[in-house]
Design a protein around this motif. Structure first.
Motif, PDB file in Angstrom:
ATOM      1  N   THR B  14     -74.936  -9.688 -17.439  1.00 30.12           N
ATOM      2  CA  THR B  14     -74.161  -9.991 -16.289  1.00 30.12           C
ATOM      3  C   THR B  14     -73.676 -11.349 -16.572  1.00 30.12           C
ATOM      4  O   THR B  14     -74.611 -11.767 -17.493  1.00 30.12           O
ATOM      5  CB  THR B  14     -74.152 -10.354 -14.610  1.00 30.12           C
ATOM      6  N   ARG B  15     -72.377 -11.386 -16.770  1.00 30.45           N
ATOM      7  CA  ARG B  15     -72.029 -12.861 -17.184  1.00 30.45           C
ATOM      8  C   ARG B  15     -71.996 -14.160 -17.195  1.00 30.45           C
ATOM      9  O   ARG B  15     -73.344 -14.102 -15.809  1.00 30.45           O
ATOM     10  CB  ARG B  15     -70.461 -12.947 -16.145  1.00 30.45           C
ATOM     11  N   GLU B  82     -69.820 -13.347 -21.580  1.00 29.62           N
ATOM     12  CA  GLU B  82     -68.305 -13.449 -21.199  1.00 29.62           C
ATOM     13  C   GLU B  82     -67.910 -12.422 -21.429  1.00 29.62           C
ATOM     14  O   GLU B  82     -69.458 -11.748 -21.895  1.00 29.62           O
ATOM     15  CB  GLU B  82     -67.648 -14.261 -21.509  1.00 29.62           C
ATOM     16  N   LEU B  83     -67.786 -11.772 -20.557  1.00 29.64           N
ATOM     17  CA  LEU B  83     -67.385 -10.388 -19.841  1.00 29.64           C
ATOM     18  C   LEU B  83     -67.176  -9.771 -22.081  1.00 29.64           C
ATOM     19  O   LEU B  83     -66.885  -8.438 -22.297  1.00 29.64           O
ATOM     20  CB  LEU B  83     -65.801 -10.140 -19.734  1.00 29.64           C
ATOM     21  N   SER B  86     -68.739  -7.566 -24.981  1.00 29.07           N
ATOM     22  CA  SER B  86     -69.295  -6.268 -24.652  1.00 29.07           C
ATOM     23  C   SER B  86     -68.679  -5.733 -25.595  1.00 29.07           C
ATOM     24  O   SER B  86     -67.645  -5.385 -26.108  1.00 29.07           O
ATOM     25  CB  SER B  86     -68.641  -5.754 -23.578  1.00 29.07           C
ATOM     26  N   VAL B 113     -71.606  -6.549 -20.671  1.00 26.19           N
ATOM     27  CA  VAL B 113     -71.720  -7.804 -19.738  1.00 26.19           C
ATOM     28  C   VAL B 113     -70.192  -7.497 -18.895  1.00 26.19           C
ATOM     29  O   VAL B 113     -69.471  -6.624 -18.593  1.00 26.19           O
ATOM     30  CB  VAL B 113     -70.965  -8.894 -20.575  1.00 26.19           C
TER      31      VAL B 113
END
Lengths: 112, 114
Positions: B14-15, B82-83, B86, B113
Motif C-alpha cells: 500500500t502507498r 507511491e501508486l 507499480s 501499489v
C-alpha cells in the motif's frame, strides 16, 4: 526527442512473411545495440546484438545497423505465431557501463 | 534460463509502505543493474552496482536505493511507495563493466501499489 524510438505498433504480419522492426536513436556516440523479445507478463529475453555497421544474421533473425543514419532494425524471416511478442530495442552509449536505454517496444502479431 | 533469480515474483503493497526486492546474480558476475518497467513501456534504468558500490544512477529519486553484497547478490529498496511505483522490476547481472557486455534479465518482480 527520446533517446531511443520505436513505433509501438501493433505490427501485424501473416505467418511465413518477413517482419521488419525499426529503431532510431539520438546519440552518435552509441556503442552497442540489442534486441530483446518480451512475451506478455515475462521478462525481456536477448535475441540479437550488434556492434558494427552492416548486417548480422542468426537463424531467422537479422539485425541491421547504420550508425551514420542512427538506425538499427530487426528482420524476422518466416514469421511464426510464436514470434508474437513485444520487441525492445536497447542502446548502450559510450562510457555508460551497464546502462541500457530502451525504446518503448514494438508489438508484433503474427497471424496464422 | 539466465541464471539470474529474483524474489518475490509478485508483491502487493500500500502507498507509503517500504519494499525490498532481491536478486541473485549469475555465478561469478560482479555487476548488477536494476530496471523499472511500467506497463506498456520499455525498461528504465534505476542504478547499477559494481563490486558493491553504486556505479551509475538513472533519473529516480533517493527513495530508490540499493545494496550489493560480497557474494554479488543485490537488493532494491523503495521507501514511501507511491501508486506510480507499480511496475515490473528487473534485475540483470553481468561479468564485466564494459560497453559491449550483454545483459541477461531475471524473471522480474511485479510490484503493485494500492
Amino acid at each position: 526527442q527520446k533517446e531511443v524510438e520505436q513505433n509501438s505498433g501493433p505490427l501485424s504480419v501473416p505467418e511465413g512473411a518477413i517482419a521488419s522492426l525499426n529503431c532510431t536513436y539520438s546519440d552518435r556516440g552509441s556503442q552497442s545495440f540489442f534486441w530483446y523479445r518480451q512475451y506478455s507478463g515475462k521478462s525481456p529475453e536477448l535475441i540479437m546484438f550488434i556492434y558494427s555497421n552492416g548486417d548480422k544474421e542468426d537463424g531467422r533473425f537479422t539485425a541491421q545497423l547504420n550508425k551514420a543514419s542512427q538506425y538499427v532494425s530487426l528482420l524476422i524471416r518466416d514469421s511464426q505465431p510464436s514470434d508474437s511478442a513485444t520487441y525492445l530495442c536497447a542502446v548502450r552509449f559510450y562510457n555508460q557501463g551497464g546502462k541500457l536505454i530502451f525504446g518503448q517496444g514494438t508489438e508484433l502479431s503474427v497471424k496464422p | 534460463e539466465t541464471g539470474v533469480t529474483q524474489s518475490p515474483t509478485h508483491l502487493i503493497k500500500t502507498r507509503g509502505q517500504q519494499v525490498t526486492l532481491r536478486c541473485s546474480s549469475q555465478s561469478g558476475h560482479n555487476t548488477v543493474s536494476w530496471y523499472q518497467q511500467a506497463l506498456g513501456q520499455g525498461p528504465q534504468f534505476i542504478f547499477q552496482y559494481y563490486r558493491e558500490e553504486e556505479n551509475g544512477r538513472g533519473n529516480f529519486p533517493p527513495r530508490f536505493s540499493g545494496l550489493q553484497f560480497p557474494n554479488y547478490s543485490s537488493e532494491l529498496n523503495v521507501n514511501a511507495l507511491e501508486l506510480d511505483d507499480s511496475a515490473l522490476y528487473l534485475c540483470a547481472s553481468s561479468l564485466y563493466r564494459n560497453d559491449n557486455e550483454k545483459l541477461f534479465f531475471g524473471s522480474g518482480t511485479q510490484l503493485s501499489v494500492l
